[in-house]
Design a protein around this motif. Structure first.
Motif, PDB file in Angstrom:
ATOM      1  N   SER A  39       0.840  -1.188   0.000  1.00 51.29           N
ATOM      2  CA  SER A  39       0.000   0.000   0.000  1.00 51.29           C
ATOM      3  C   SER A  39       0.881   1.246   0.000  1.00 51.29           C
ATOM      4  O   SER A  39       1.982   1.234   0.558  1.00 51.29           O
ATOM      5  N   PRO A  40       0.395   2.355  -0.591  1.00 43.40           N
ATOM      6  CA  PRO A  40       1.154   3.602  -0.500  1.00 43.40           C
ATOM      7  C   PRO A  40       1.388   4.055   0.946  1.00 43.40           C
ATOM      8  O   PRO A  40       2.297   4.833   1.206  1.00 43.40           O
TER       9      PRO A  40
ATOM     10  N   HIS B  47       5.886   8.111  -0.691  1.00 41.86           N
ATOM     11  CA  HIS B  47       4.963   8.739  -1.636  1.00 41.86           C
ATOM     12  C   HIS B  47       4.449   7.670  -2.601  1.00 41.86           C
ATOM     13  O   HIS B  47       5.033   6.601  -2.716  1.00 41.86           O
ATOM     14  N   SER B  48       3.362   7.971  -3.277  1.00 34.08           N
ATOM     15  CA  SER B  48       2.793   7.016  -4.222  1.00 34.08           C
ATOM     16  C   SER B  48       3.657   6.952  -5.470  1.00 34.08           C
ATOM     17  O   SER B  48       4.288   7.931  -5.860  1.00 34.08           O
ATOM     18  N   HIS B  49       3.677   5.792  -6.109  1.00 33.33           N
ATOM     19  CA  HIS B  49       4.504   5.593  -7.296  1.00 33.33           C
ATOM     20  C   HIS B  49       3.693   5.505  -8.578  1.00 33.33           C
ATOM     21  O   HIS B  49       4.243   5.197  -9.632  1.00 33.33           O
TER      22      HIS B  49
ATOM     23  N   GLN C 221      -6.545  11.643  -3.277  1.00 31.01           N
ATOM     24  CA  GLN C 221      -6.011  10.410  -2.716  1.00 31.01           C
ATOM     25  C   GLN C 221      -7.138   9.644  -2.061  1.00 31.01           C
ATOM     26  O   GLN C 221      -8.035  10.234  -1.450  1.00 31.01           O
TER      27      GLN C 221
ATOM     28  N   HIS D 155      -3.516   5.978  -2.567  1.00 32.59           N
ATOM     29  CA  HIS D 155      -3.467   5.847  -4.026  1.00 32.59           C
ATOM     30  C   HIS D 155      -3.983   7.146  -4.645  1.00 32.59           C
ATOM     31  O   HIS D 155      -4.935   7.747  -4.142  1.00 32.59           O
TER      32      HIS D 155
END
Length: 140
Positions: free
Chosen positions: A71-72, A77-79, A123, A128
């Protein structure tokens, strides 16, 4: 006969708590559950979700499994991000309001873009990144 849905690209998103995430995604983004596989404790192992005309796959985070995905929440940080096309600016506005009322964290406010799209970015409950708008690549 059941409707056949097929996309050549289907994002696969992982969540620490996929059961809670699925319920939130239904409320905030209006996803529809197509198929669901659960484990012995009722935890989601695999879910197929319809959003608009697209498909999203969802599973629980399993960093040590065959697919070492998380999970983020566990990252700085989100990818990646997901863009969902919505027909009509008024529908984008309604979608935005629904997501915000469900607790989505808005990253890019609802706006008209220079390329002609109306969109916003937010988000979800685990970080996400989702964008929603009228943008339709390759079309004027």
């Amino acid at each position: 006969m059941a409707e056949t849905l097929s996309n050549s690209v289907m994002p696969y998103l992982t969540y620490d708590d996929p059961n809670a995430a699925l319920e939130w995604l239904k409320k905030a983004f209006g996803v529809e559950e197509i198929a669901l596989t659960t484990g012995p404790q009722g935890e989601i192992v695999h879910a197929e979700l319809k959003i608009g005309t697209g498909i999203i796959l969802l599973t629980g985070a399993n960093g040590n499994g065959v697919l070492p995905m998380g999970s983020p929440r566990s990252l700085p940080h989100s990818h990646q991000g997901v863009f969902v096309r919505i027909d009509g600016a008024k529908n984008v506005d309604k979608h935005h309001d629904q997501a915000v009322s469900a607790g989505a964290k808005v990253l890019m406010p609802l706006q008209d873009m220079p390329w002609g799209s109306r969109e916003y970015t937010c988000q979800d409950v685990e970080g996400h990144i989702w964008s929603f708008g009228t943008y339709n690549p390759g079309r004027s």
